[in-house]
Design an enzyme around this catalytic site. Structure first.
Site, PDB file in Angstrom:
ATOM      1  N   SER A  15     -14.981  10.766-184.989  1.00 59.44           N
ATOM      2  CA  SER A  15     -15.904  10.343-186.052  1.00 59.44           C
ATOM      3  C   SER A  15     -16.449  11.542-186.843  1.00 59.44           C
ATOM      4  O   SER A  15     -16.687  11.425-188.047  1.00 59.44           O
ATOM      5  CB  SER A  15     -17.046   9.485-185.489  1.00 59.44           C
ATOM      6  OG  SER A  15     -17.955  10.276-184.768  1.00 59.44           O
ATOM      7  N   ASN A  16     -16.628  12.668-186.195  1.00 61.22           N
ATOM      8  CA  ASN A  16     -17.054  13.863-186.951  1.00 61.22           C
ATOM      9  C   ASN A  16     -15.961  14.301-187.918  1.00 61.22           C
ATOM     10  O   ASN A  16     -16.249  14.719-189.044  1.00 61.22           O
ATOM     11  CB  ASN A  16     -17.415  15.003-185.998  1.00 61.22           C
ATOM     12  CG  ASN A  16     -18.855  14.910-185.537  1.00 61.22           C
ATOM     13  OD1 ASN A  16     -19.782  15.089-186.326  1.00 61.22           O
ATOM     14  ND2 ASN A  16     -19.041  14.585-184.261  1.00 61.22           N
ATOM     15  N   ARG A  66      -2.841  26.966-170.366  1.00 61.82           N
ATOM     16  CA  ARG A  66      -3.783  26.916-171.497  1.00 61.82           C
ATOM     17  C   ARG A  66      -3.291  27.783-172.666  1.00 61.82           C
ATOM     18  O   ARG A  66      -3.228  27.338-173.817  1.00 61.82           O
ATOM     19  CB  ARG A  66      -5.165  27.379-171.035  1.00 61.82           C
ATOM     20  CG  ARG A  66      -6.265  27.068-172.026  1.00 61.82           C
ATOM     21  CD  ARG A  66      -7.619  27.508-171.498  1.00 61.82           C
ATOM     22  NE  ARG A  66      -7.968  26.882-170.244  1.00 61.82           N
ATOM     23  CZ  ARG A  66      -8.448  25.638-170.115  1.00 61.82           C
ATOM     24  NH1 ARG A  66      -8.617  24.893-171.187  1.00 61.82           N
ATOM     25  NH2 ARG A  66      -8.728  25.151-168.937  1.00 61.82           N
ATOM     26  N   MET A  91     -12.270  18.448-176.635  1.00 61.23           N
ATOM     27  CA  MET A  91     -12.882  18.560-175.317  1.00 61.23           C
ATOM     28  C   MET A  91     -12.038  19.394-174.363  1.00 61.23           C
ATOM     29  O   MET A  91     -11.876  19.055-173.198  1.00 61.23           O
ATOM     30  CB  MET A  91     -13.149  17.163-174.733  1.00 61.23           C
ATOM     31  CG  MET A  91     -14.036  16.309-175.635  1.00 61.23           C
ATOM     32  SD  MET A  91     -15.575  17.114-176.121  1.00 61.23           S
ATOM     33  CE  MET A  91     -16.610  16.642-174.761  1.00 61.23           C
ATOM     34  N   ARG A  92     -11.484  20.470-174.866  1.00 61.51           N
ATOM     35  CA  ARG A  92     -10.686  21.313-174.008  1.00 61.51           C
ATOM     36  C   ARG A  92     -11.060  22.768-174.292  1.00 61.51           C
ATOM     37  O   ARG A  92     -11.180  23.157-175.467  1.00 61.51           O
ATOM     38  CB  ARG A  92      -9.210  21.078-174.329  1.00 61.51           C
ATOM     39  CG  ARG A  92      -8.297  21.672-173.327  1.00 61.51           C
ATOM     40  CD  ARG A  92      -6.867  21.219-173.587  1.00 61.51           C
ATOM     41  NE  ARG A  92      -5.951  22.252-173.164  1.00 61.51           N
ATOM     42  CZ  ARG A  92      -5.677  22.505-171.900  1.00 61.51           C
ATOM     43  NH1 ARG A  92      -6.231  21.794-170.945  1.00 61.51           N
ATOM     44  NH2 ARG A  92      -4.841  23.466-171.578  1.00 61.51           N
ATOM     45  N   ASN A 108     -17.789  24.810-184.235  1.00 62.98           N
ATOM     46  CA  ASN A 108     -17.842  23.676-183.310  1.00 62.98           C
ATOM     47  C   ASN A 108     -19.136  22.914-183.536  1.00 62.98           C
ATOM     48  O   ASN A 108     -20.120  23.481-184.015  1.00 62.98           O
ATOM     49  CB  ASN A 108     -17.793  24.186-181.866  1.00 62.98           C
ATOM     50  CG  ASN A 108     -17.817  23.048-180.856  1.00 62.98           C
ATOM     51  OD1 ASN A 108     -17.177  22.010-181.060  1.00 62.98           O
ATOM     52  ND2 ASN A 108     -18.563  23.223-179.775  1.00 62.98           N
ATOM     53  N   HIS A 110     -21.937  20.582-181.385  1.00 63.14           N
ATOM     54  CA  HIS A 110     -22.315  20.298-180.004  1.00 63.14           C
ATOM     55  C   HIS A 110     -23.554  19.401-180.024  1.00 63.14           C
ATOM     56  O   HIS A 110     -24.486  19.651-180.789  1.00 63.14           O
ATOM     57  CB  HIS A 110     -22.605  21.613-179.270  1.00 63.14           C
ATOM     58  CG  HIS A 110     -22.919  21.418-177.824  1.00 63.14           C
ATOM     59  ND1 HIS A 110     -21.942  21.091-176.899  1.00 63.14           N
ATOM     60  CD2 HIS A 110     -24.082  21.476-177.145  1.00 63.14           C
ATOM     61  CE1 HIS A 110     -22.516  20.956-175.710  1.00 63.14           C
ATOM     62  NE2 HIS A 110     -23.800  21.178-175.837  1.00 63.14           N
ATOM     63  N   SER A 137     -26.071  20.841-182.895  1.00 63.48           N
ATOM     64  CA  SER A 137     -25.937  22.211-183.417  1.00 63.48           C
ATOM     65  C   SER A 137     -24.513  22.442-183.894  1.00 63.48           C
ATOM     66  O   SER A 137     -23.560  22.010-183.241  1.00 63.48           O
ATOM     67  CB  SER A 137     -26.207  23.242-182.316  1.00 63.48           C
ATOM     68  OG  SER A 137     -27.428  22.989-181.657  1.00 63.48           O
ATOM     69  N   ASP A 146     -19.939  27.129-175.884  1.00 64.37           N
ATOM     70  CA  ASP A 146     -21.116  26.656-176.647  1.00 64.37           C
ATOM     71  C   ASP A 146     -22.161  27.757-176.847  1.00 64.37           C
ATOM     72  O   ASP A 146     -23.370  27.527-176.737  1.00 64.37           O
ATOM     73  CB  ASP A 146     -21.783  25.453-175.935  1.00 64.37           C
ATOM     74  CG  ASP A 146     -20.828  24.280-175.797  1.00 64.37           C
ATOM     75  OD1 ASP A 146     -19.949  24.125-176.658  1.00 64.37           O
ATOM     76  OD2 ASP A 146     -20.961  23.518-174.816  1.00 64.37           O
ATOM     77  N   ALA A 174     -26.774  12.151-186.943  1.00 60.33           N
ATOM     78  CA  ALA A 174     -27.224  13.488-187.380  1.00 60.33           C
ATOM     79  C   ALA A 174     -26.030  14.452-187.438  1.00 60.33           C
ATOM     80  O   ALA A 174     -25.922  15.276-188.355  1.00 60.33           O
ATOM     81  CB  ALA A 174     -28.294  14.013-186.434  1.00 60.33           C
ATOM     82  N   GLU A 175     -25.123  14.356-186.468  1.00 60.21           N
ATOM     83  CA  GLU A 175     -23.942  15.231-186.468  1.00 60.21           C
ATOM     84  C   GLU A 175     -23.157  15.060-187.760  1.00 60.21           C
ATOM     85  O   GLU A 175     -22.723  16.030-188.390  1.00 60.21           O
ATOM     86  CB  GLU A 175     -23.036  14.903-185.277  1.00 60.21           C
ATOM     87  CG  GLU A 175     -23.623  15.294-183.933  1.00 60.21           C
ATOM     88  CD  GLU A 175     -22.649  15.029-182.786  1.00 60.21           C
ATOM     89  OE1 GLU A 175     -21.439  15.252-182.948  1.00 60.21           O
ATOM     90  OE2 GLU A 175     -23.113  14.579-181.714  1.00 60.21           O
TER      91      GLU A 175
HETATM   92  C1  GAR Z   1     -19.565  14.445-180.539  1.00 60.59           C
HETATM   93  O1  GAR Z   1     -20.809  13.953-180.144  1.00 60.59           O
HETATM   94  C2  GAR Z   1     -19.531  15.947-180.382  1.00 60.59           C
HETATM   95  O2  GAR Z   1     -20.756  16.581-180.652  1.00 60.59           O
HETATM   96  C3  GAR Z   1     -19.183  16.096-178.931  1.00 60.59           C
HETATM   97  O3  GAR Z   1     -18.228  15.094-178.697  1.00 60.59           O
HETATM   98  C4  GAR Z   1     -18.464  14.006-179.576  1.00 60.59           C
HETATM   99  C5  GAR Z   1     -17.169  13.712-180.308  1.00 60.59           C
HETATM  100  O4  GAR Z   1     -17.289  12.561-181.106  1.00 60.59           O
HETATM  101  N1  GAR Z   1     -18.685  17.389-178.646  1.00 60.59           N
HETATM  102  C6  GAR Z   1     -18.956  18.070-177.533  1.00 60.59           C
HETATM  103  O5  GAR Z   1     -19.612  17.625-176.619  1.00 60.59           O
HETATM  104  C7  GAR Z   1     -18.367  19.475-177.503  1.00 60.59           C
HETATM  105  N2  GAR Z   1     -18.968  20.260-176.479  1.00 60.59           N
HETATM  106  P1  GAR Z   1     -16.259  12.295-182.265  1.00 60.59           P
HETATM  107  O6  GAR Z   1     -14.862  12.433-181.655  1.00 60.59           O
HETATM  108  O7  GAR Z   1     -16.550  10.904-182.713  1.00 60.59           O
HETATM  109  O8  GAR Z   1     -16.498  13.317-183.322  1.00 60.59           O
END
Ligand code: GAR
Length: 317
Positions: A15-16, A66, A91-92, A108, A110, A137, A146, A174-175
């Protein structure tokens, strides 16, 4: 200025990433999304990106080392000619090699007010701690998880009865607001006069015996208690240019420089006759090593012989 080319890395919903894609549709947005890559071929965000005609790349990291997986990602991102990498729910952990290659060009988001709650389960931890505000953030990615410099934050009030899910849902709103703004500001930072002045300041103040003071209202750098060797010129004497003014050896060098590159160099009004040259900082492609060299050269012209000598010796070491 050309739009910054952004590769977005996702692992799931995306979604971001979608919020960035929509932000980029505004004609004045300074970035464009040129690739969406995922470490999971089933990531829901991939279908969204494809529907929006954005090139996608997906490969599972399973069973791969990795660094090996990240090298494949890096190749795809470079093939797409990205200027920046933007992590959006990726998430990796990334290998130090990959992080090093994109240093200063990887962001990034967070879901906490960093430095609080690095890692996972941020909302649970905020609620357990009894925090009255949570938030998100945007930060630059460094080798530590992070941990890089924070570029923007948005606070979100915790409400009575919030659960980790209800809080996460509001933080996500908010993100979506925060990421595109922070990214736009970051990719255009080189056009921000305050940023340019800071770059000049760091390099000028690194020279021996230097102080910062103003000259006719402009920020300037001088040998302590003595001559100015550098001036930061912004809308000076009616000029629209943002530039660094430094000393040359005289009219011959001034003419030679302008002949060499009349986009970069110009004769500054008022200061030109006393040997100064203007070097544009607002062309969007400033070579800061070159600027550091000019500051040093100008400093040497203005410094008393004794100070200049001590610097020569220091530079030899
Ligand atoms: C978001 O809330 C983002 O901040 C978090 O994962 C979600 C992803 O949502 N990221 C972390 O926790 C990174 N450490 P999205 O796939 O809908 O953007």
């Amino acid at each position: 200025m050309a739009k910054a080319r952004i590769a977005v890395l996702i692992s799931g919903r995306g979604s971001n990433m979608a919020a960035l894609v929509y932000a980029a549709k505004q004609p004045d947005c300074p970035f464009e999304i040129i690739l969406v890559a995922a470490n999971d071929p089933d990531a829901a965000g991939l279908a969204f990106a494809a529907a929006e005609n954005i090139p996608t790349f997906a490969q599972s990291h399973k069973g791969m080392k990795r660094a090996e997986f990240d090298a494949i990602l890096d190749t795809e991102i470079r093939k797409a000619k990205a200027d920046y990498v933007v992590l959006a729910g990726y998430m990796r952990l990334l290998s130090p090699e990959f992080v090093g290659k994109w240093e200063g060009r990887m962001l990034n988001i967070h879901p906490s007010l960093l430095p609080k709650y690095k890692g996972l389960d941020t909302h649970e931890r905020a609620l357990e701690a009894g925090d009255v505000v949570a938030g998100c953030s945007v930060h630059l990615v460094t080798a530590e998880l992070d941990d890089g410099p924070v570029l923007a934050q948005t606070e979100v009030a915790v409400m009575a009865g919030d659960t980790p899910d209800s809080l996460a849902a509001r933080v996500l709103i908010a993100e979506h607001q925060t990421y595109s703004r922070a990214l736009a500001a970051y990719v255009t930072r080189e056009l921000d006069p305050a940023w340019m002045l800071e770059q000049v300041r760091q390099r000028a103040m690194a020279l021996p015996g230097v102080e910062e003071r103003t000259s006719h209202g402009s920020p300037g750098f001088s040998i302590i208690g003595s001559k100015f060797f550098a001036l930061f010129s912004q809308y000076h004497h009616g000029s629209e240019r943002i530039a660094l003014l430094v000393k040359t050896s005289g009219p011959e060098e001034q003419s030679m420089l302008i002949e060499q590159d009349d986009d970069l160099y110009y004769l500054p009004p008022y200061y030109g006759p006393s040997g100064w040259i203007g070097i544009r900082l607002d062309l969007g492609q400033t070579d800061w090593e070159h600027i550091a060299g000019w500051l040093q050269k100008s400093w040497l012209i203005c410094a008393p012989a004794k100070l200049g000598k001590s610097f020569d010796i220091a530079a030899d070491f």
